[in-house]
Enzyme design. Structure first.
Site, PDB file in Angstrom:
ATOM      1  N   LEU A  46       0.830  -1.199   0.000  1.00 33.85           N
ATOM      2  CA  LEU A  46       0.000   0.000   0.000  1.00 33.85           C
ATOM      3  C   LEU A  46       0.864   1.247   0.000  1.00 33.85           C
ATOM      4  O   LEU A  46       0.427   2.319  -0.401  1.00 33.85           O
ATOM      5  CB  LEU A  46      -0.902   0.020   1.240  1.00 33.85           C
ATOM      6  CG  LEU A  46      -2.109  -0.901   1.230  1.00 33.85           C
ATOM      7  CD1 LEU A  46      -2.768  -0.904   2.596  1.00 33.85           C
ATOM      8  CD2 LEU A  46      -3.114  -0.463   0.173  1.00 33.85           C
ATOM      9  N   GLY A  47       2.071   1.083   0.471  1.00 30.22           N
ATOM     10  CA  GLY A  47       2.957   2.237   0.530  1.00 30.22           C
ATOM     11  C   GLY A  47       4.147   1.905   1.402  1.00 30.22           C
ATOM     12  O   GLY A  47       4.208   0.835   2.027  1.00 30.22           O
ATOM     13  N   ALA A  76       9.008   5.847   6.406  1.00 33.25           N
ATOM     14  CA  ALA A  76      10.258   5.838   7.151  1.00 33.25           C
ATOM     15  C   ALA A  76      10.368   4.579   8.001  1.00 33.25           C
ATOM     16  O   ALA A  76      11.443   4.002   8.157  1.00 33.25           O
ATOM     17  CB  ALA A  76      10.339   7.071   8.038  1.00 33.25           C
ATOM     18  N   GLY A  86       8.735   1.598   7.587  1.00 37.13           N
ATOM     19  CA  GLY A  86       8.609   0.293   6.960  1.00 37.13           C
ATOM     20  C   GLY A  86       7.583   0.280   5.843  1.00 37.13           C
ATOM     21  O   GLY A  86       6.999   1.317   5.509  1.00 37.13           O
ATOM     22  N   LYS A  96       1.688  -2.909   8.769  1.00 35.53           N
ATOM     23  CA  LYS A  96       2.961  -2.187   8.687  1.00 35.53           C
ATOM     24  C   LYS A  96       4.062  -3.082   9.235  1.00 35.53           C
ATOM     25  O   LYS A  96       3.990  -3.543  10.376  1.00 35.53           O
ATOM     26  CB  LYS A  96       2.877  -0.885   9.481  1.00 35.53           C
ATOM     27  CG  LYS A  96       4.143  -0.052   9.382  1.00 35.53           C
ATOM     28  CD  LYS A  96       4.049   1.208  10.224  1.00 35.53           C
ATOM     29  CE  LYS A  96       3.434   2.370   9.479  1.00 35.53           C
ATOM     30  NZ  LYS A  96       4.358   3.113   8.635  1.00 35.53           N
ATOM     31  N   ASP A 154       5.615  13.246  12.977  1.00 31.57           N
ATOM     32  CA  ASP A 154       5.719  13.097  11.523  1.00 31.57           C
ATOM     33  C   ASP A 154       4.368  13.336  10.850  1.00 31.57           C
ATOM     34  O   ASP A 154       3.890  12.530  10.064  1.00 31.57           O
ATOM     35  CB  ASP A 154       6.266  11.703  11.182  1.00 31.57           C
ATOM     36  CG  ASP A 154       6.785  11.632   9.734  1.00 31.57           C
ATOM     37  OD1 ASP A 154       6.914  12.705   9.091  1.00 31.57           O
ATOM     38  OD2 ASP A 154       7.039  10.515   9.249  1.00 31.57           O
TER      39      ASP A 154
END
Ligand SMILES: *[C@@H]1O[C@H](CO)[C@@H](O)[C@H](O)[C@H]1NC(C)=O
Ligand SMILES: *[C@@H]1O[C@H](CO)[C@@H](O)[C@H](O)[C@H]1NC(C)=O
Ligand SMILES: *[C@@H]1O[C@H](CO)[C@@H](O)[C@H](O)[C@H]1NC(C)=O
Ligand SMILES: *[C@@H]1O[C@H](CO)[C@@H](O)[C@H](O)[C@H]1NC(C)=O
Ligand SMILES: *[C@@H]1O[C@H](CO)[C@@H](O)[C@H](O)[C@H]1NC(C)=O
Ligand SMILES: *[C@@H]1O[C@H](CO)[C@@H](O)[C@H](O)[C@H]1NC(C)=O
Ligand SMILES: *[C@@H]1O[C@H](CO)[C@@H](O)[C@H](O)[C@H]1NC(C)=O
Ligand SMILES: *[C@@H]1O[C@H](CO)[C@@H](O)[C@H](O)[C@H]1NC(C)=O
Length: 724
Positions: A440-441, A444, A446, A464, A558
């Protein structure tokens, strides 16, 4: 002679059938030779019978004597548990009385000067006077059943028994009302008072008179005008071939039954009473009432097959308070949820289970009109996790088993039951993601993979896989993750579980189907202004929660569009929160390394000052401008150099009163230019160089929604220059 003939004619039906007169001095006892008096043809008996539910006590009753099951049609209902050693006597003085072993009166029909008694072949037990007059008859004091030739005059009632085998007074009454209507009511068991409205009403407008079960087997309600109101459909089975009865059953349904005589004679035991007709037709709906516990008690629902009894059922995760007496209702098998939970927390801990074609008609919190659906569904709020010691029903215990198994094979020192998150095995996650197939993406911390749980909801998940985890033990990881797991808010992506097996560190999140704010804002078609405003407010609320409302403050560190996800309703949800602490424990208070993303990080990351929640405020300021203008903060390829950095350009537009430039071509935003100005002013406050100058998230949300006035933000550029 003429008088005598008339007398004989009137009494004919009874005398013709009464071959045996019960004389004064006769007695019956629950045990022994004389336990009942039988009608001449042997069809009916009056006397004692032991209770199936408790053979040590007896019921004084009338029953179909030739039917193997000895179906009861009348019973003495003031005391339905007569002890052994009691005695019923038609005394020499002409009184019928039931006495307990100590000689205390249990029951008598309150008539005197009885001459003799008779159990008639109609099923009527009669006490006659000397002149042959009827002093008392069971047909005039019915319980729950009427028989052919029986008539219920105005004022009479049938009262159901509590359960098929419990003859104490039940929860329903059929009333031949004095006002000329026939009605069925539910009763409060404790007080026997009637609940209004009735669950069935003849609506005969006062014209009705008495309820008749005629000898051919039709049940109707006579009217003053002569035209009877049909109650049950005509039953044409010949009385010569069939036994018949109509009973207000324990479940509240009035049923007309037949039983073939020949099967009774040939003792075919498995022949049962067949339902010919019943009232009300749509029982469960008819019985629904706003007041009272209903036919099945609280937390339960009713299902109806006319040939069987009404079934009371418990929804999933509920069980009967008393499985022998289901009408008492159901109780939840999970701890009631605290009223302190907000909507998001509640959605975290509970899920909505759809139940098709079921309704609790008066339980609606809200109703939308018009309602088009023919088939109704309800959504039942059930716990996502089981509570310790609960007994889940068979179709929902997989999770429970799963968790218990995990508990014994994994990190033994942790009591998972007390924690809100689910511990997955690596294998489960591998299966759910189909071998980490769809990415999915990546960020930073993982790579994120798409997956689907094999639970009853087929929950979509985003997994994740953290690759830069500090060497923490499984236990530390689990504990840290549980802290995140306890953070619930509508505007935060929910962490469902984790896996900390071996070297693997996986976080399992709910899947957000509408991607990130990055795609939402920057991928072509501009979302509407109103939608953008909603998203901005959502992000603000999520951050407010992290900073000020959860038990220990979480600084995200973040905040950027890639970390703001949108669910299927385009509700903004902050993801990756809590990871700052998880990834590098020592990083938030001293700036040994920069966490964050270029364009969104606060200036203090580059200075030797402590990192506070104000870093998130800064990032929020950037995002707010991006949401307003639908462009990225840094667009170096842009022709006009002055516009390359959004934070600078927005400041310029604000100072020069040209905010229209920022939302050029966006008519909706231009139409709302005051709000645009408000949002930009808030953003500029957030972007203050000096962290302490930036507002708190609470202040930000108040300024955004306009509940406080916004002072003109200091010009960041001039502030910087004045500092230097
Ligand atoms: C029963 O009693 C009635 C009087 O009520 C009498 O006429 C009849 O003959 C009696 N029957 C028997 C079988 O004794
Ligand atoms: C049973 O009833 C009959 C007739 O009423 C009587 O003759 C007999 O003595 C009774 N038997 C007992 C055990 O009471
Ligand atoms: C029924 O009668 C017996 C004997 O008199 C008594 O012990 C018992 O309590 C009574 N039961 C009810 C429900 O009245
Ligand atoms: C009751 O009787 C009256 C007069 O005969 C008649 O007008 C009315 O329609 C009847 N109502 C019903 C419900 O049958
Ligand atoms: C019983 O009622 C039905 C329907 O009203 C009727 O057809 C039948 O003749 C009645 N039987 C007697 C014996 O009156
Ligand atoms: C009830 O029984 C009758 C026959 O006795 C049958 O025709 C009918 O279909 C049954 N209804 C249901 C809902 O089972
Ligand atoms: C959001 O997701 C829903 C369902 O997944 C989809 O139908 C809708 O088109 C999406 N909307 C946007 C703006 O992506
Ligand atoms: C802080 O993090 C650095 C690496 O980012 C690590 O080398 C150091 O040991 C950590 N300090 C503490 C006290 O955990």
């Amino acid at each position: 002679m003429a008088l005598l003939l008339l007398f004989l004619l009137i009494q004919a039906p009874f005398h013709a059938q009464a071959s045996e007169n019960i004389t004064l001095g006769s007695t019956l006892t629950p045990q022994g030779l004389n336990t009942s008096w039988i009608s001449s043809s042997g069809e009916f008996a009056f006397g004692f019978r032991s209770l199936e539910s408790n053979p040590a006590v007896y019921l004084l009753a009338i029953w179909f004597n030739k039917i193997a099951t000895k179906t009861v049609v009348w019973y003495e209902h003031t005391n339905t548990t007569v002890p052994a050693g009691s005695q019923l006597q038609l005394t020499p003085g002409g009184v019928l009385s039931l006495q307990d072993p100590a000689g205390e009166l249990i029951w008598n029909p309150r008539v005197t000067n009885v001459d003799h008694a008779s159990m008639l072949d109609t099923g009527n037990f009669v006490l006659f006077g000397k002149d042959g007059s009827i002093k008392w008859e069971s047909f005039a004091s019915p319980t729950d059943t009427i028989l052919p030739s029986q008539v219920l005059p105005k004022g009479a009632v049938l009262h159901s028994r509590l359960m098929d085998k419990d003859y104490s007074d039940g929860r329903f009454v059929l009333s031949v009302e004095l006002d000329g209507n026939l009605r069925f009511y539910t009763l409060a068991v404790s007080s026997s008072s009637r609940y209004d409205p009735p669950y069935w009403d003849s609506h005969t407008g006062g014209n009705g008179s008495s309820l008749v079960f005629n000898t051919t087997g039709s049940v109707y309600y006579t009217s003053n005008s002569g035209q009877p109101f049909k109650i049950t459909s005509e039953n044409l089975d010949s009385p010569a071939d069939y036994y018949k009865r109509a009973t207000l059953d324990a479940d509240g349904v009035f049923r007309q039954y037949v039983y073939p005589r020949k099967s009774a004679q040939t003792s075919v035991l498995n022949t049962e009473w067949r339902v010919m007709d019943y009232l009300p037709q749509d029982f469960c709906k008819a019985i629904a009432a706003e007041i009272g516990s209903g036919v099945c008690g609280f937390n339960s629902y009713c299902s109806f097959n006319p040939n069987k009894s009404v079934e009371c059922e418990c929804p999933p995760y509920y069980s009967f308070i008393d499985s022998e007496r289901k009408y008492k209702g159901c109780k939840p098998e999970f701890a009631p949820h605290s009223c302190d939970l907000d909507d998001t927390e509640s959605m975290q801990q509970f899920s909505l289970l759809p139940m098709i074609n079921i309704n609790w008609p008066f339980g609606d919190y809200e109703r939308y009109n018009p309602i088009g659906a023919i088939v109704g569904s309800v959504f039942l709020k059930v716990p996502r996790t089981s509570t310790p010691g609960s007994q889940l029903s068979s179709n929902s215990n997989t999770w429970k088993k799963e968790r218990s198994r995990k508990k014994s094979t994994q990190v033994q020192s942790i009591n998972y039951e007390a924690l809100p998150l689910r511990a997955f095995t690596y294998k489960e996650i591998e299966q759910a993601t189909d071998g980490f197939r769809e990415e999915l993406g990546s960020g930073a911390s993982g790579i994120v993979y798409k997956g689907q749980l094999q639970d009853e909801f087929g929950t979509g998940i985003a997994v994740k896989r953290i690759d830069k985890m500090l060497a923490e033990t499984e236990k530390e990881f689990a504990i840290e993750v549980q802290t995140i797991g306890r953070t619930f808010h509508r505007n935060l992506v929910r962490l469902l579980g984790f896996c900390g097996e071996g070297r693997e560190r996986l976080l399992v999140y709910e899947l957000m189907t509408n991607g990130s704010l990055n795609g939402f804002l920057f991928s072509g078609t501009r979302p509407t202004w109103n939608l953008r405003v909603q998203v901005a407010l959502g992000v603000a609320r999520g951050l407010l929660y992290l900073h000020e409302e959860c038990s220990s403050q979480i600084i995200h560190c973040d905040i950027k569009p890639q970390n703001i996800l949108l669910d299927e309703n385009l509700v903004a949800k902050i993801s990756d929160f809590g990871l700052a602490k998880l990834l590098r424990k020592n990083q938030t208070q001293t700036n040994t390394g920069i966490r964050g993303t270029r364009g969104y990080v606060a200036p203090e990351w580059f200075k030797n000052i402590g990192i506070t929640s104000k870093v998130d405020i800064y990032s929020f300021g950037v995002i707010l401008l991006e949401i307003v203008s639908c462009r990225r903060n840094v667009e170096l390829e842009i022709a006009d150099e002055e516009q390359a950095i959004l934070t600078y350009w927005a400041n310029d537009c604000y100072r020069s009163g040209r905010l229209d430039l920022l939302v050029k071509g966006d008519d909706e935003a231009i139409f709302n230019i005051n709000k645009v100005e408000r949002f930009v002013a808030v953003a500029l406050w957030c972007l203050q160089e000096e962290p302490t100058m930036r507002p708190t998230m609470l202040k930000v949300t108040q300024m955004l929604d306009g509940s406080v006035t916004i002072p003109t933000p200091p010009d960041p550029s001039s502030f910087i220059s004045s500092l230097q």
